[in-house]
Design a protein around this motif. Structure first.
Motif, mmCIF file in Angstrom:
data_model
loop_
_atom_site.group_PDB
_atom_site.id
_atom_site.type_symbol
_atom_site.label_atom_id
_atom_site.label_comp_id
_atom_site.label_asym_id
_atom_site.label_seq_id
_atom_site.Cartn_x
_atom_site.Cartn_y
_atom_site.Cartn_z
ATOM 1 N N VAL A 134 5.122 9.962 -1.496
ATOM 2 C CA VAL A 134 5.128 8.834 -2.213
ATOM 3 C C VAL A 134 4.179 8.893 -3.360
ATOM 4 C CG1 VAL A 134 4.781 6.347 -1.523
ATOM 5 C CG2 VAL A 134 6.319 7.673 0.085
ATOM 6 N N SER A 135 3.014 9.291 -2.920
ATOM 7 C CA SER A 135 1.836 9.076 -4.079
ATOM 8 C C SER A 135 2.514 9.693 -5.333
ATOM 9 C CB SER A 135 0.772 9.786 -3.342
ATOM 10 O OG SER A 135 0.320 9.025 -2.406
ATOM 11 N N TRP A 172 -7.794 2.567 0.807
ATOM 12 C CA TRP A 172 -6.505 1.941 0.669
ATOM 13 C C TRP A 172 -6.235 1.925 -0.861
ATOM 14 C CZ3 TRP A 172 -3.812 -1.921 4.156
ATOM 15 C CH2 TRP A 172 -4.100 -1.727 5.540
ATOM 16 N N SER A 193 0.819 -1.278 0.078
ATOM 17 C CA SER A 193 -0.074 -0.078 0.105
ATOM 18 C C SER A 193 1.056 1.217 0.060
ATOM 19 C CB SER A 193 -1.002 0.168 1.237
ATOM 20 O OG SER A 193 -0.220 0.180 2.440
ATOM 21 N N VAL A 194 0.458 2.391 -0.538
ATOM 22 C CA VAL A 194 1.036 3.661 -0.299
ATOM 23 C C VAL A 194 1.574 3.881 1.037
ATOM 24 C CG1 VAL A 194 0.915 6.073 -0.681
ATOM 25 C CG2 VAL A 194 -0.133 4.545 -2.141
ATOM 26 N N GLY A 195 0.644 3.371 2.075
ATOM 27 C CA GLY A 195 1.200 3.881 3.499
ATOM 28 C C GLY A 195 2.298 3.235 3.738
ATOM 29 N N GLU A 196 2.278 1.845 3.376
ATOM 30 C CA GLU A 196 3.428 0.869 3.664
ATOM 31 C C GLU A 196 4.902 1.187 2.931
ATOM 32 O OE1 GLU A 196 0.998 -3.303 4.705
ATOM 33 O OE2 GLU A 196 1.576 -2.647 2.679
ATOM 34 N N ALA A 242 5.351 4.415 2.131
ATOM 35 C CA ALA A 242 5.661 5.557 3.078
ATOM 36 C C ALA A 242 6.736 5.251 4.413
ATOM 37 C CB ALA A 242 4.585 6.404 3.341
ATOM 38 N N GLN A 243 6.081 4.009 5.112
ATOM 39 C CA GLN A 243 6.779 3.610 6.219
ATOM 40 C C GLN A 243 8.041 3.142 6.048
ATOM 41 O OE1 GLN A 243 4.313 0.807 8.069
ATOM 42 N NE2 GLN A 243 6.087 -0.144 9.348
ATOM 43 N N SER A 303 6.599 11.279 3.665
ATOM 44 C CA SER A 303 5.188 11.397 3.593
ATOM 45 C C SER A 303 4.377 10.762 2.556
ATOM 46 C CB SER A 303 4.947 12.850 3.559
ATOM 47 O OG SER A 303 5.166 13.325 2.181
ATOM 48 N N GLN A 304 3.207 10.332 2.875
ATOM 49 C CA GLN A 304 2.250 9.540 1.946
ATOM 50 C C GLN A 304 2.069 10.470 0.624
ATOM 51 O OE1 GLN A 304 -1.087 7.226 2.925
ATOM 52 N NE2 GLN A 304 -0.321 6.784 4.948
#
Length: 319
Positions: free
Chosen positions: A44-45, A65, A29-32, A34-35, A40-41
């Motif tokens: 990354v997006s 998501w 996922s984009v959040g992962e 970013a992690q 920042s998300q």
């Protein structure tokens, strides 16, 4: 030449190179992302969009998501080959750090799912009440598999062992695997009550099945794939243990938008489309032999039957 320019422009940034490397390991996922990247998300997006515009990545939205996967193999493969060759010549230290962070993301996913499974084991059958009666799903599965002996059967993610109960009497041998020791405890109790001497249960991972290549005639993945973080990899592993002509039967949800299932019931995926399953079948060396749609509940259940490409399916002799 235009395609090549787009690809080189897309890769002219260290963050996008890192993203491409990560996506070679698994869909994220984009959040992962970013992690792992420590960014920042939104940033990354933007990187993901550039990779997608160049055809090196693909985005897929599931509820709130957004998952990111590698793009078309024809575009990605030459880039991946070049990266591997350059890494051999001069290893990238950042890649090692990213790999360690990715391992932490995987561990978090696994721990979350394992905790939920242990807590919900005694309620497992009741959770399935979201769709049409399980008896109807089981009848449809029996119809798809047919009345001939099943030979060597493996039930991947056996849970409380219901598929073993149902199909082991028609198989030469039946192996049920699950990661949850509590699930296996319940399954063993059921199978013992039924006196299924040809059935065996093992604690194992669906990405590393305890069977040799080509050892199974039939594999079943029953309401498990939506919990898988890497459904395509699970299908590839299932196909590995099938002999040429062997069959994989998947029972799961059609694509839906019940976002609360992700947080409430640990669903990693909000169902699947026919195109997704057929794409994973093709990548695993399977052809889609049959599909069934079972409506009538809050969620629609789908059955997908894949057949391993190779020699024609021979008749399985009864044990």
């Amino acid at each position: 030449m235009t395609v090549a320019l787009d690809i080189f422009r897309a890769l002219a940034d260290s963050s996008r190179l890192r993203i491409l490397r990560l996506l070679r390991s698994m869909e994220l996922s984009v959040g992962e992302l970013a992690q792992v990247l420590g960014q920042s998300q939104p940033r990354v997006s933007r990187h993901v969009k550039i990779l997608c515009d160049a055809g090196l990545a693909e985005r897929r939205k599931e509820g709130s998501w957004v998952f990111v996967a590698l793009g078309a193999e024809a575009l990605v493969a030459p880039v991946a080959d070049a990266l591997d060759r350059w890494d051999v010549a001069a290893p990238d230290r950042e890649a090692g750090t990213d790999a360690a962070r990715l391992a932490a993301v995987r561990a978090d996913r696994a721990a979350s799912a394992a905790q939920w499974f242990e807590a919900k084991a005694t309620e497992w059958d009741a959770i399935r009440s979201l769709h049409i009666a399980e008896s109807e799903v089981e009848a449809a599965m029996s119809d798809v598999l047919g009345s001939a002996p099943l030979g060597r059967l493996i039930d991947i993610g056996t849970g409380t062992g219901r598929m073993i109960e149902l199909f082991a009497p028609h198989a030469q041998t039946a192996l049920g695997i699950d990661r949850s020791s509590e699930m296996l405890r319940l399954a063993r109790a059921k199978i013992g009550e039924r006196g299924l001497d040809n059935a065996e249960l093992r604690q194992a991972d669906l990405y590393a099945l305890p069977m040799a290549d080509g050892d199974a005639d039939v594999a079943i993945i029953h309401h498990v794939l939506h919990f898988a973080q890497q459904p395509g990899a699970a299908i590839v592993e299932a196909a590995r243990v099938l002999r040429p002509g062997g069959r994989l039967l998947i029972a799961d949800f059609a694509a839906h938008d019940r976002e609360e299932l992700r947080t409430r019931d640990a669903h990693a995926r909000l169902g699947f489309s026919d195109a997704q399953i057929e794409g994973w079948f093709a990548a695993a060396g399977l052809t889609c032999a049959r599909t069934e749609t079972l409506e009538g509940g809050e969620l629609t259940v789908k059955l997908w039957l894949g057949r391993k490409i190779g020699a024609a399916l021979h008749e399985v002799k009864a044990a």
